[in-house]
Write a protein that holds these residues in place. Structure first.
Motif, PDB file in Angstrom:
ATOM      1  N   GLY A 114       0.857  -1.187   0.000  1.00 57.10           N
ATOM      2  CA  GLY A 114       0.000   0.000   0.000  1.00 57.10           C
ATOM      3  C   GLY A 114       0.890   1.232   0.000  1.00 57.10           C
ATOM      4  N   ASN A 115       0.919   1.949  -1.104  1.00 52.09           N
ATOM      5  CA  ASN A 115       1.821   3.104  -1.229  1.00 52.09           C
ATOM      6  C   ASN A 115       1.107   4.415  -0.864  1.00 52.09           C
ATOM      7  OD1 ASN A 115       4.333   4.318  -1.919  1.00 52.09           O
ATOM      8  ND2 ASN A 115       3.537   4.859  -3.955  1.00 52.09           N
ATOM      9  N   LYS A 116       1.880   5.469  -0.779  1.00 54.52           N
ATOM     10  CA  LYS A 116       1.425   6.840  -0.465  1.00 54.52           C
ATOM     11  C   LYS A 116       0.916   6.949   0.967  1.00 54.52           C
ATOM     12  CE  LYS A 116       0.447   7.766  -5.352  1.00 54.52           C
ATOM     13  NZ  LYS A 116      -0.246   8.593  -6.341  1.00 54.52           N
ATOM     14  N   ALA A 117       1.539   6.183   1.860  1.00 52.98           N
ATOM     15  CA  ALA A 117       1.137   6.217   3.270  1.00 52.98           C
ATOM     16  C   ALA A 117       1.434   7.568   3.919  1.00 52.98           C
ATOM     17  CB  ALA A 117       1.820   5.084   4.028  1.00 52.98           C
ATOM     18  N   ASP A 118       2.150   8.437   3.223  1.00 55.19           N
ATOM     19  CA  ASP A 118       2.359   9.803   3.733  1.00 55.19           C
ATOM     20  C   ASP A 118       1.084  10.644   3.588  1.00 55.19           C
ATOM     21  OD1 ASP A 118       3.275   9.375   0.879  1.00 55.19           O
ATOM     22  OD2 ASP A 118       3.215  11.562   0.870  1.00 55.19           O
ATOM     23  N   LEU A 119       0.138  10.192   2.779  1.00 53.90           N
ATOM     24  CA  LEU A 119      -1.080  10.972   2.520  1.00 53.90           C
ATOM     25  C   LEU A 119      -2.236  10.473   3.394  1.00 53.90           C
ATOM     26  CD1 LEU A 119      -0.887  11.234  -1.394  1.00 53.90           C
ATOM     27  CD2 LEU A 119      -0.062  12.871   0.316  1.00 53.90           C
ATOM     28  N   GLU A 120      -1.984  10.427   4.686  1.00 51.00           N
ATOM     29  CA  GLU A 120      -2.953   9.891   5.652  1.00 51.00           C
ATOM     30  C   GLU A 120      -4.307  10.599   5.547  1.00 51.00           C
ATOM     31  OE1 GLU A 120      -2.290   7.132   7.560  1.00 51.00           O
ATOM     32  OE2 GLU A 120      -4.431   7.340   8.037  1.00 51.00           O
ATOM     33  N   HIS A 121      -4.302  11.899   5.315  1.00 50.39           N
ATOM     34  CA  HIS A 121      -5.549  12.682   5.246  1.00 50.39           C
ATOM     35  C   HIS A 121      -6.445  12.236   4.087  1.00 50.39           C
ATOM     36  CE1 HIS A 121      -2.499  14.611   2.762  1.00 50.39           C
ATOM     37  NE2 HIS A 121      -3.491  14.972   1.971  1.00 50.39           N
ATOM     38  N   SER A 145       5.776   4.621   1.744  1.00 52.54           N
ATOM     39  CA  SER A 145       5.713   5.822   0.927  1.00 52.54           C
ATOM     40  C   SER A 145       6.968   5.903   0.100  1.00 52.54           C
ATOM     41  CB  SER A 145       5.620   7.050   1.838  1.00 52.54           C
ATOM     42  OG  SER A 145       5.913   8.202   1.081  1.00 52.54           O
ATOM     43  N   ALA A 146       6.804   6.196  -1.176  1.00 53.03           N
ATOM     44  CA  ALA A 146       7.972   6.373  -2.030  1.00 53.03           C
ATOM     45  C   ALA A 146       8.707   7.665  -1.679  1.00 53.03           C
ATOM     46  CB  ALA A 146       7.553   6.368  -3.501  1.00 53.03           C
ATOM     47  N   CYS A 147       8.064   8.555  -0.901  1.00 50.46           N
ATOM     48  CA  CYS A 147       8.727   9.813  -0.527  1.00 50.46           C
ATOM     49  C   CYS A 147       9.505   9.735   0.774  1.00 50.46           C
ATOM     50  CB  CYS A 147       7.785  10.987  -0.322  1.00 50.46           C
ATOM     51  SG  CYS A 147       6.254  10.984  -1.109  1.00 50.46           S
ATOM     52  N   ALA A 148       9.144   8.822   1.660  1.00 52.87           N
ATOM     53  CA  ALA A 148       9.756   8.857   2.990  1.00 52.87           C
ATOM     54  C   ALA A 148       9.799   7.473   3.588  1.00 52.87           C
ATOM     55  CB  ALA A 148       8.955   9.790   3.897  1.00 52.87           C
ATOM     56  N   ASP A 149      10.987   6.993   3.932  1.00 56.21           N
ATOM     57  CA  ASP A 149      11.134   5.648   4.487  1.00 56.21           C
ATOM     58  C   ASP A 149      10.558   5.529   5.896  1.00 56.21           C
ATOM     59  OD1 ASP A 149      12.064   4.040   2.538  1.00 56.21           O
ATOM     60  OD2 ASP A 149      14.183   4.309   3.020  1.00 56.21           O
ATOM     61  N   GLN A 150      10.346   6.673   6.557  1.00 52.94           N
ATOM     62  CA  GLN A 150       9.881   6.618   7.945  1.00 52.94           C
ATOM     63  C   GLN A 150       8.392   6.342   8.043  1.00 52.94           C
ATOM     64  OE1 GLN A 150      11.469   9.037   6.501  1.00 52.94           O
ATOM     65  NE2 GLN A 150      13.506   8.959   7.392  1.00 52.94           N
ATOM     66  N   VAL A 151       7.688   6.461   6.916  1.00 53.08           N
ATOM     67  CA  VAL A 151       6.245   6.350   6.930  1.00 53.08           C
ATOM     68  C   VAL A 151       5.810   4.902   6.721  1.00 53.08           C
ATOM     69  CG1 VAL A 151       4.135   7.102   5.780  1.00 53.08           C
ATOM     70  CG2 VAL A 151       6.031   8.684   6.032  1.00 53.08           C
ATOM     71  N   GLY A 152       4.773   4.493   7.447  1.00 53.96           N
ATOM     72  CA  GLY A 152       4.163   3.191   7.189  1.00 53.96           C
ATOM     73  C   GLY A 152       4.708   2.077   8.063  1.00 53.96           C
ATOM     74  N   THR A 153       4.260   0.859   7.761  1.00 52.98           N
ATOM     75  CA  THR A 153       4.684  -0.310   8.522  1.00 52.98           C
ATOM     76  C   THR A 153       5.975  -0.847   7.939  1.00 52.98           C
ATOM     77  OG1 THR A 153       3.390  -1.691   7.017  1.00 52.98           O
ATOM     78  CG2 THR A 153       2.322  -1.011   9.040  1.00 52.98           C
ATOM     79  N   GLY A 154       6.684  -1.662   8.670  1.00 52.62           N
ATOM     80  CA  GLY A 154       7.876  -2.292   8.115  1.00 52.62           C
ATOM     81  C   GLY A 154       8.957  -1.278   7.824  1.00 52.62           C
ATOM     82  N   GLY A 155      10.061  -1.721   7.337  1.00 54.48           N
ATOM     83  CA  GLY A 155      11.232  -0.860   7.176  1.00 54.48           C
ATOM     84  C   GLY A 155      11.299  -0.104   5.868  1.00 54.48           C
ATOM     85  N   GLY A 156      10.158   0.299   5.328  1.00 57.28           N
ATOM     86  CA  GLY A 156      10.200   1.099   4.113  1.00 57.28           C
ATOM     87  C   GLY A 156      10.244   0.261   2.860  1.00 57.28           C
ATOM     88  N   VAL A 157      10.513   0.963   1.766  1.00 56.01           N
ATOM     89  CA  VAL A 157      10.400   0.371   0.434  1.00 56.01           C
ATOM     90  C   VAL A 157      11.384  -0.783   0.230  1.00 56.01           C
ATOM     91  CG1 VAL A 157      10.619   0.883  -2.024  1.00 56.01           C
ATOM     92  CG2 VAL A 157       9.574   2.571  -0.484  1.00 56.01           C
TER      93      VAL A 157
END
Ligand code: GTP
Ligand code: MG
Length: 171
Positions: A114-121, A145-157
């Motif tokens: 599930g991508n774009k997890a930076d767009l929570e709103h 999120s392809a923009c930020a590794d800190q976002v979402g579950t797991g260790g990023g992309v």
């Protein structure tokens, strides 16, 4: 060293190219380029083993014949949806169905992303829905999120790509 062929699938605009570029360069590219397919080579150390990857970034617009060809080519697949686009989530099950058809009777190594997890709103797909779908498909699940590794579950992309390599190597 082992060689694996990975293909990234998902509706147009979910961020397949951004994810691949993120994985390969640790950067994010903002401009939208409705890509034609492209392939990349990459090597990574995964669990103390050098793994050579060939990565196919498919185009969301491709027709079913092209999809089948790419599915035949690949050893493992990342199915991507956009958490802010419900329709892109609904596209995952038919993609998985086509994969099973093309690969039958083989098991298909998969990761759901599930991508774009930076767009929570703008979220239209709950994390639990992604988890449930991944459980149904018996595969790993990541929100990122392809923009930020800190976002979402797991260790990023990168974690999603590495897990797919592990899943391929397990079989
Ligand atoms: P096609 O090649 O047309 O199938 O699309 P794609 O899946 O490759 O999407 P692409 O990577 O081109 O990204 C589509 C748009 O979403 C671009 O404007 C990206 O900048 C943006 N985008 C991709 N990933 C993210 C993300 O994680 N967060 C945000 N906010 N935007 C993203
Ligand atoms: Mg693209």
């Amino acid at each position: 060293s082992p060689e694996v062929k990975l293909a990234v699938f998902g509706r147009a605009g979910v961020g397949k190219s951004a994810l691949v570029v993120r994985f390969l360069t640790k950067r994010f590219i903002w401009e939208y380029d409705p890509t034609l397919e492209s392939t990349y080579r990459h090597q990574a150390n995964i669990d103390d083993e050098t793994v050579s990857m060939e990565i196919l970034d498919t185009a969301g617009q491709e027709d079913v014949l092209q999809k089948e060809g790419h599915m035949r080519w690949g050893d493992g697949f990342i199915l991507v949806y956009d958490i802010t686009d419900r329709g892109s989530f609904e596209d995952v099950v038919p993609l998985k169905g086509l994969l099973d058809e093309v690969k039958r009777p083989k098991h298909v190594p998969l990761v759901l992303l599930g991508n774009k997890a930076d767009l929570e709103h703008g979220r239209q797909v709950a994390t639990e829905e992604g988890e449930r779908l991944a459980a149904d498909m018996a595969c790993a699940f990541y929100e990122c999120s392809a923009c930020a590794d800190q976002v979402g579950t797991g260790g990023g992309v990168a974690e999603a790509f590495h897990e797919l390599c592990r899943e391929i190597r397990r079989r």
